[in-house]
Design a protein around this motif. Sequence first.
Motif, mmCIF file in Angstrom:
data_model
loop_
_atom_site.group_PDB
_atom_site.id
_atom_site.type_symbol
_atom_site.label_atom_id
_atom_site.label_comp_id
_atom_site.label_asym_id
_atom_site.label_seq_id
_atom_site.Cartn_x
_atom_site.Cartn_y
_atom_site.Cartn_z
ATOM 1 N N LEU A 66 42.972 42.292 21.195
ATOM 2 C CA LEU A 66 44.336 41.910 22.069
ATOM 3 C C LEU A 66 44.436 40.627 22.338
ATOM 4 O O LEU A 66 43.704 40.073 22.973
ATOM 5 N N GLU A 67 45.507 39.790 21.791
ATOM 6 C CA GLU A 67 45.866 38.601 22.213
ATOM 7 C C GLU A 67 46.945 38.401 23.255
ATOM 8 O O GLU A 67 47.927 39.096 23.034
ATOM 9 N N LEU A 68 46.690 37.711 24.166
ATOM 10 C CA LEU A 68 47.786 37.878 25.180
ATOM 11 C C LEU A 68 48.828 36.530 25.177
ATOM 12 O O LEU A 68 50.051 36.848 25.417
ATOM 13 N N ILE A 88 53.582 30.420 30.673
ATOM 14 C CA ILE A 88 52.633 31.417 30.415
ATOM 15 C C ILE A 88 52.003 31.982 31.795
ATOM 16 O O ILE A 88 52.174 31.683 32.923
ATOM 17 N N PRO A 89 51.261 33.374 31.484
ATOM 18 C CA PRO A 89 50.868 33.966 32.597
ATOM 19 C C PRO A 89 49.875 33.155 33.423
ATOM 20 O O PRO A 89 49.093 32.454 32.772
ATOM 21 N N THR A 90 49.546 33.754 34.552
ATOM 22 C CA THR A 90 48.742 32.966 35.405
ATOM 23 C C THR A 90 47.279 33.839 34.855
ATOM 24 O O THR A 90 47.261 34.755 34.737
ATOM 25 N N VAL A 91 46.160 33.162 35.631
ATOM 26 C CA VAL A 91 44.878 33.778 35.558
ATOM 27 C C VAL A 91 44.897 35.006 36.257
ATOM 28 O O VAL A 91 44.418 36.145 35.636
ATOM 29 N N ARG A 92 45.536 35.303 37.469
ATOM 30 C CA ARG A 92 45.605 36.628 38.151
ATOM 31 C C ARG A 92 46.189 37.735 37.263
ATOM 32 O O ARG A 92 45.607 38.780 37.347
ATOM 33 N N GLU A 93 47.379 37.469 36.634
ATOM 34 C CA GLU A 93 48.050 38.135 35.694
ATOM 35 C C GLU A 93 47.061 38.683 34.384
ATOM 36 O O GLU A 93 47.059 39.883 33.833
ATOM 37 N N HIS A 94 46.480 37.794 33.850
ATOM 38 C CA HIS A 94 45.389 37.955 32.756
ATOM 39 C C HIS A 94 44.398 38.877 33.317
ATOM 40 O O HIS A 94 44.121 40.035 32.672
ATOM 41 N N VAL A 95 43.835 38.818 34.313
ATOM 42 C CA VAL A 95 42.847 39.817 34.876
ATOM 43 C C VAL A 95 43.502 40.891 35.159
ATOM 44 O O VAL A 95 42.731 42.022 34.828
ATOM 45 N N GLU A 123 48.799 26.791 36.920
ATOM 46 C CA GLU A 123 48.234 26.623 38.351
ATOM 47 C C GLU A 123 46.886 26.062 38.376
ATOM 48 O O GLU A 123 46.122 26.139 39.499
ATOM 49 N N GLY A 124 46.326 25.568 37.112
ATOM 50 C CA GLY A 124 44.839 25.165 37.191
ATOM 51 C C GLY A 124 43.949 26.363 37.162
ATOM 52 O O GLY A 124 42.715 25.963 37.246
ATOM 53 N N GLY A 125 44.299 27.673 36.690
ATOM 54 C CA GLY A 125 43.109 28.585 36.647
ATOM 55 C C GLY A 125 42.520 28.524 35.354
ATOM 56 O O GLY A 125 42.852 27.786 34.250
ATOM 57 N N THR A 126 41.204 28.838 35.290
ATOM 58 C CA THR A 126 40.359 28.558 34.189
ATOM 59 C C THR A 126 39.605 30.138 34.039
ATOM 60 O O THR A 126 39.870 30.893 34.405
ATOM 61 N N LEU A 127 38.963 29.994 32.846
ATOM 62 C CA LEU A 127 37.821 31.025 32.523
ATOM 63 C C LEU A 127 36.807 31.351 33.658
ATOM 64 O O LEU A 127 36.706 32.546 33.847
ATOM 65 N N LEU A 128 36.658 30.177 34.307
ATOM 66 C CA LEU A 128 35.877 30.627 35.505
ATOM 67 C C LEU A 128 36.280 31.475 36.297
ATOM 68 O O LEU A 128 35.794 32.452 37.031
#
Length: 232
Positions: A66-68, A88-95, A123-128
């Motif tokens: 799955l590629e988002l 693009i989606p935020t990290v919160r949306e990815h989670v 928003e500066g969200g990362t994989l971390l």
Amino acid sequence: MTRVVVVTGTDTGVGKTIASAAIAARAVADGQRVLVVKPVQTGVGGTEPDPHDIATVADLSGAEVLELVALDEPLAPDTAARRQGVAIPTVREHVARIRAELPSYDLVVVEGAGGLLVRLDAEGGTLLDIARDLTFALMRADGSPVEVVVVCRAGLGTLNHTELTTTALRAVQVEPAGLVIGAWPAEPGVAETCNRTDLTRLTGVPVLAVVPAGAGSLAPEEFRAAAPAWFG
């Protein structure tokens, strides 16, 4: 209970995609239902587009993928999105999207883009942040384990880069589960041989797997047959 593995790297080009495919192939061989998620892929536009990492994983491992988000230019995702003029989606949306997939699978592998602190949203969200948020959200919800695997190089510079990455994870109370050496040379030199031992000695993180250089060029059936042996 679904197992979640987040795959990050000490840099771009260290072998995250092939390591993700190997983790997935090993689980598929054990009869598990496996999904590999790529939150953001860049560099897939223009006259000479990069291959989609997720297509490589699907071909080599046989897992579902799955590629988002896919972006044209081979840049950091937030920069590529800004230049392309897309939201693009935020990290919160990815989670949230990843969590929604968990009930259907035994293993969900999440492959990052670039290194741990590459910005995945505006928003500066990362994989971390993804690793931290998944870890604590699932811990509160049902105790599903999240394992963060760091893919690293074999040669000079890897000790510093790997220590920086594992230190960043621990700074947000996420203990890395293991290291994967992403491309082990057929004829390792002194640096590679020493690093294979020193990576664990200096980081306190075990080396889970050593992937031979060129493994991504194997035919899918050869890759799937060989992958389990790369894990210690």
